[in-house]
Design a protein around this motif. Structure first.
Motif, mmCIF file in Angstrom:
data_model
loop_
_atom_site.group_PDB
_atom_site.id
_atom_site.type_symbol
_atom_site.label_atom_id
_atom_site.label_comp_id
_atom_site.label_asym_id
_atom_site.label_seq_id
_atom_site.Cartn_x
_atom_site.Cartn_y
_atom_site.Cartn_z
ATOM 1 N N LEU A 195 0.837 -1.200 0.000
ATOM 2 C CA LEU A 195 0.000 0.000 0.000
ATOM 3 C C LEU A 195 0.875 1.254 0.000
ATOM 4 O O LEU A 195 1.925 1.300 0.635
ATOM 5 C CB LEU A 195 -0.888 0.028 1.247
ATOM 6 N N SER A 196 0.397 2.288 -0.685
ATOM 7 C CA SER A 196 1.165 3.535 -0.777
ATOM 8 C C SER A 196 1.449 4.123 0.599
ATOM 9 O O SER A 196 2.509 4.676 0.849
ATOM 10 C CB SER A 196 0.401 4.556 -1.608
ATOM 11 N N ARG A 197 0.496 4.025 1.505
ATOM 12 C CA ARG A 197 0.720 4.640 2.817
ATOM 13 C C ARG A 197 1.857 3.939 3.564
ATOM 14 O O ARG A 197 2.543 4.541 4.366
ATOM 15 C CB ARG A 197 -0.557 4.631 3.639
ATOM 16 N N ALA A 200 5.045 5.348 2.292
ATOM 17 C CA ALA A 200 5.269 6.662 2.890
ATOM 18 C C ALA A 200 5.799 6.542 4.317
ATOM 19 O O ALA A 200 6.826 7.117 4.662
ATOM 20 C CB ALA A 200 3.960 7.462 2.878
ATOM 21 N N GLN A 201 5.112 5.775 5.142
ATOM 22 C CA GLN A 201 5.475 5.796 6.556
ATOM 23 C C GLN A 201 6.557 4.792 6.936
ATOM 24 O O GLN A 201 7.123 4.898 8.024
ATOM 25 C CB GLN A 201 4.236 5.597 7.435
ATOM 26 N N GLU A 395 -4.054 -3.712 -4.342
ATOM 27 C CA GLU A 395 -5.150 -3.254 -3.489
ATOM 28 C C GLU A 395 -6.478 -3.899 -3.871
ATOM 29 O O GLU A 395 -7.041 -3.630 -4.925
ATOM 30 C CB GLU A 395 -5.222 -1.722 -3.537
#
Lengths: 420, 583, 117
Positions: A195-197, A200-201, A395
């Protein structure tokens, strides 16, 4: 030999099994039993100490342990038997289940219905076809997660991660916080698997680089891992000669995919969907054998635990209805088929007479697409549509179809994703 | 003159004629070669060419190649360290190497009143070629007639039946099937049948081994189909060698070792031989990294290092050139897909020197593809390359096209210890009293192992006629419980007796905690995760230890009372865990 | 000034564009209110949840998973984690038990996420 009669036996006490057992009980099933191989319930959630679970289900960010605990607490309010540290060794076609543990020895269980909730397992280095020697220091992401989060050990100092699925990303952050230097995340495909998030994190926040279209081709060191060779791959995933690069490291973490764990399903000779690698299920998540249900990652690998719990609930309710003879077992199945840019759909078939108000469809796309519309068709007749700004293979898409719209004409449903 | 013949062939073979190769021939007809060539494959080619010259007993190939750098071994510092330490031991027989040959010999000799020490450089027995073997007990049909290999293969195959009963290891005899698709092959096999029936084959030298092989059967197309319905295409017929057996090679090795131990033999693991000292032309002392052992007999079963051990007593008359073999194991879901190790005639481009592989089956029912045969200069090169797997898949594809690449659960490789004559070397040293060579043991070394033990036993007895038999010799051995093979009732009883058998550690293979504890506390203890795997099968299944690895590690740490961070995957410094996360 | 972020509030992972204009922070690309708040925070003072383990003298388990009760400044994360690594707590611990109150004056407590005997 201990012999037990139960109404529903749930195999596996992870998120799918917990939800299934609770739901079966709620729907009035008398004797529900969970068989859990570990010493506690919750399955792999117990080693997922990071947050991000349960937004759909509980409306807040929980850690994996907390998500599991919510269910365990609810389970404890019901009279549901749990056999811990117990493993199912065999299921016969007459639904006799053989399980075993230290205190009871071999247990012969006679259930009226079975819910399979064994989850999934990780692909190994051999299945990723990594060449070279076979030293220590090559571990799957889940194993590393267990060592670090549960047992409290660090399996290396300098790590390379192969695979950009969510587990790989989560472990990149986790290892960094534990003082293991993460040298990079390598991904065979040309787009990230997670997942993109999480990119990022877990990566961006910690300045960890992701290398797309690049893979680990070889391990070095006869005894302990001394390094890996990575190389770029072309669009056919063949190694591009001359791009090989040696990276010194003592840990290779493999996050190269998950496979539904279906050894017991195979013993029962259930029909398996080659696309999901799990049993074919209907709207009740009942398999090709009457009274045998499947839930969670045994059916297909979901990316959110919330979905796993939902399928558990469906299967649990289905088993309860089955026991109350509320299911029509005679009606002809309507198949649900994968149309344009759809790689699979779960459930794979439905019985109109058994549908409740809404029918959730779980599916993935084959390729990334922007500005799309999901459509569900009966022949030319579009019975459902929904716009998506972007769809990605990692996804999963869930659409809830109002069942009033289904079955006007007796024809298979086709799920397609098209550009608009 | 052998020397002239050798020089002649070297000068008249294209590709190598331009090299300057030094040739010397001893009176024992051992040819020593020196020089520098471009590539390693030339070193090997020249070695084989010369070994095949009529009259040459063996080849010491000291040719080097520009593409590889082989370091000279110098043990001086380590030897001094041992001598300084001053630990001394004594025994009658030292066996160097605890592979299948060393263990078989140890067992054969343990019948006598001999003090036996087996030395093994690795942390476990059978860790080299033995464990990476396809487990075939070959019928002996394919061995070159007249070789020692051929003789010992036939004898070994025969001995396995009794051995498996005595030592309680699993032996199956599914036979081995070769099928053919061409009319011309049908004719060839008709001729073979005729030669066998009439006994005429004995008159043709190249057919003698075949004539001696028992249990050969000719199958019609229908019989082939019935026996192996999943074979690719529609074979016109088949040739079944009914005496072909299959075993788990490590299990055999372990059973032999355990029985030898029961009869007083001592196994020293992690013990490397640094030097061997002679006095008055006889072996006297073996110096290891731990001690100096005085003894009267040294048996060299050192596999790929046999030539280096022989050199320590100045009797190196052969060179071992390592040949790597890779094997792939297929998921158990395919259990029963093939019942018989099978091959298709004319399919595998097998090296003329090594018995190439095909499609086999393990006693547990996994399909096994391979092995390959790749010459390498590195005696420790146990890697698997993409080309290995391509070759293996091609072999498998010849037999069936239904089994796919993604059904492979693991692949690994081992090193064959081949000499240039490509035959076994089993003989007492002609130069050093008390030194016995057991070298060049490659395929069918597993099949021949019982016969190798028997042969060395005779050599030892001949050297020392005063040796007496033990009165209390224990000829049999019983294995610890194998949970998965028991009936549900017996499983239940076993758990009641010992609850450790009630906890499953390896789910893929159904291996219990009790079995792992048994392995760790066995007469030759399993002290690494791989050693536990070899003894118990934990981690051999489709998840390859993903789930059970941490649990096995925990059990090893607990049973051996060592920290988790000291448990290794495969001995040496192959630690799994670097350190505790908080301290 | 414009910055782009991936929203980490939920798995939808919206791509956010954040602009500062006249003391106002404008977020676009979000699909929900939480996304807007995330975008604003990320622009001015990025915040993260803290999750890790601390050592525990438990009966069977040796690591206790913990979480912060609310987000804490991202740049403090590594230091706070290091502080937590020095701790050893004694079992039994119940889920929700406070392990560290108001850690480094961030206003967040560190609490246990699992019950360990």
């Amino acid at each position: 030999m201990k012999i037990i009669d139960v109404d529903v036996v749930v195999i596996g006490g992870g998120p799918a099994g917990l939800a299934a057992a609770i739901e079966a009980k709620k729907q009035g099933t008398k004797k529900v039993m969970i068989i859990e191989r570990d010493t506690s319930l919750g399955g792999i959630l117990q080693q997922c100490i990071h947050d991000g679970f349960g937004l759909h289900r509980f409306g807040k960010q929980l850690s994996g342990c907390e998500y599991a605990d919510n269910y365990i607490e609810e389970l404890n309010t019901y009279d549901i038997e749990v056999a811990y540290d117990t493993i199912v060794v065999e299921i016969l076609k007459d639904k006799t289940v053989y399980a075993m543990n230290k205190t009871d020895g071999i247990i012969e269980i006679h259930p009226k219905a079975i819910i399979l909730a064994m989850g999934c397992r990780e692909r190994t280095r051999s299945q990723a076809f990594i060449w070279g020697t076979r030293p220590s220091g090559v571990l799957t992401a889940g194993t590393v997660q267990r060592y670090i989060n549960i047992e409290g050990y660090l399996p290396g100092k300098k790590a390379v991660i192969l695979g950009s699925g969510d587990i790989g990303l989560i472990m990149a952050r986790r290892m960094t916080l534990e003082g293991i230097e993460v040298l990079g995340v390598y991904e065979l495909m040309d787009s990230p698997g997670g997942l993109s998030r999480n990119i990022a994190q877990c990566l961006v926040d910690y300045d960890i680089k992701m290398h797309l279209s690049t893979t680990v081709i070889k391990t070095h060191g006869n005894s302990k891992l001394t390094g890996v060779t990575v190389a770029k791959v072309d669009s056919n995933r063949n190694v591009i000669k001359g791009t090989e690069e040696y990276i010194e490291c003592d840990l290779l973490v493999l996050a190269v995919g998950l496979i539904p764990e279906n050894e017991l399903s195979n013993q029962l000779e259930l029909d398996i969907d080659p696309l999901t690698r799990g049993p074919i299920v209907d709207d009740q998540f009942m398999t090709s054998m009457e009274g045998v249900f499947a839930a969670g990652n045994v059916v297909t690998v979901f990316d959110l635990v919330d979905y796993v719990s939902l399928t558990g609930e469906i299967a649990g309710a289905g088993a309860a209805k089955y026991l109350k003879n509320e299911l029509d077992l005679k009606q002809e199945y309507l198949p649900i088929k994968s149309g344009e840019n759809v790689s699979f759909v779960v459930p794979q078939k439905i019985r109109l007479n058994n549908l409740s108000e809404e029918l959730p469809l779980y599916f993935r796309v084959r390729n990334k697409q922007e500005k799309t519309e999901v459509g569900v068709f009966e022949l030319e007749n579009k019975i459902y549509k929904k716009r998506h700004r972007v769809v990605l293979p990692p996804e999963m898409i869930v659409e809830k179809i109002s069942t009033k719209l289904i079955g006007e004409i007796n024809t298979p449903l086709v799920v397609s994703v098209k550009e608009v | 003159m052998i020397k002239n013949k050798v020089i002649n062939i070297l000068q008249n073979t294209s590709d190598i004629s331009h090299y300057e190769i030094g040739v010397s021939v001893s009176k024992e007809k051992i040819v020593t070669l020196t020089g520098i060539v471009e590539e390693w494959k030339d070193v090997v080619n020249i070695g084989h060419l010369v070994a095949n010259v009529k009259g040459v007993k063996n080849v010491v190939n000291d040719i080097t190649s520009k593409d590889v750098n082989i370091k000279e071994v110098n043990n001086d510092i380590e030897i001094k360290a041992t001598l300084d330490k001053g630990v001394k031991e004594e025994c009658d027989v030292v066996i160097i190497g605890a592979g299948i040959s060393g263990c078989s010999i140890a067992r054969s000799l343990s019948k006598y009143n001999l003090n036996i020490i087996v030395l093994e450089k690795n942390g476990d027995i059978g860790e080299e070629a033995t464990k990476a073997n396809n487990g075939n007990i070959h019928p002996g049909f394919l061995a070159k007639p007249g070789t020692l290999k051929a003789k010992l293969n036939l004898r070994g195959n025969k001995l396995y039946t009794q051995l498996s009963k005595d030592l309680d290891f699993e032996l199956k005899r599914p036979g081995s099937l070769v099928v053919f698709h061409n009319e011309s092959d049908v004719k060839k096999f008709k001729v073979l049948k005729f030669l066998k029936k009439t006994g005429l084959g004995y008159f043709i030298k190249s057919f003698r081994q075949y004539m001696k092989t028992p249990g050969l059967k000719w199958l019609s197309a229908e019989e082939v189909k019935q026996k192996e319905p999943n074979l690719r295409g529609n074979p016109l017929g088949g040739f079944l060698m009914t005496t072909m057996g299959i075993v788990e090679p490590f299990e055999v090795c372990y059973a032999l070792a355990e029985n030898a131990i029961a009869n007083g033999a001592t196994f020293k693991l992690n013990t490397k031989v640094l030097d061997i000292r002679k006095t008055n032309g006889a072996v006297n002392e073996v110096i290891t990294n731990n001690s100096v052992i005085s003894c009267e007999t040294v048996i060299n079963c050192a596999g790929v290092y046999a030539d280096e051990i022989a050199k320590m007593v100045d009797d190196k008359f052969y060179t071992i050139h390592p040949r790597r073999g890779a094997i792939a194991i297929i998921d158990k879901n395919r259990k029963g897909f093939l019942n018989t190790p099978s091959g298709v005639l004319g399919r595998s481009d097998r090296s003329h020197n090594s018995k190439g592989g095909g499609a086999s089956v393990t006693p547990e029912g996994n399909l096994l593809w391979g092995p390959t045969a790749v010459e390498t200069h590195d005696k420790e090169d146990k890697s698997v390359e993409a080309s290995d797997l391509d070759y293996i898949l091609n072999l498998g594809q010849g037999v069936t096209d239904q089994v796919k690449k993604n059904e492979i659960i693991t692949f690994f490789s081992g090193i064959r210890a081949a000499d240039y004559k490509e035959d076994f070397i089993i003989e007492a040293s002609k130069k050093v009293r008390g030194f016995i060579h057991v070298a060049g043991i490659q395929s069918p070394g597993l099949a021949a192992a019982p016969a190798v033990g028997e042969m060395v036993e005779k050599i030892v007895l001949k050297q020392n006629r005063l040796i007496t038999k033990k009165l209390n010799y224990i000829s049999t051995r019983k294995r610890t419980p194998i949970f998965r093979d028991l009936s549900r009732e017996l499983q239940d009883e076993l758990i009641k007796e010992n609850p450790n058998y009630g906890r499953v550690i390896c789910r893929c293979e159904l291996i219990t905690e009790g079995e792992i504890i048994d392995a760790v506390n066995a007469p030759i203890p399993a002290t690494s995760i791989d050693a536990v795997k070899r003894r118990s099968r934990a981690g051999m299944g489709r998840c390859q230890g993903g789930f059970c690895g941490p649990r096995v590690l925990e059990i090893i740490a607990k049973e051996l009372n060592i920290p988790h961070t000291e448990v290794t995957l495969k001995g040496g410094d192959s630690y799994v865990l670097h350190k505790e996360s908080r301290s | 000034m414009t910055k782009e972020f991936t929203c980490i509030v939920c798995p939808v992972s919206c791509s956010l564009k954040v602009e500062a204009e006249n003391n106002e922070i404008l977020v676009t690309g979000n699909q929900c209110k939480r996304g807007m708040i995330f975008g604003q925070n990320e622009f001015t003072h990025p915040m993260r949840m803290l999750t890790t383990t601390v050592k525990i003298d438990g009966k069977n388990l040796h690591r206790l998973p913990v979480i912060s009760t609310k987000e804490i400044p991202k740049d403090k994360l590594k230091d706070l984690v290091k502080e937590l690594y020095k701790l050893t707590v004694k079992g039994p611990i119940k889920r929700g038990d406070v392990i560290v109150k108001n850690i480094s004056n961030t206003g967040a407590d560190i609490i246990a996420t699992r019950t360990i005997q």
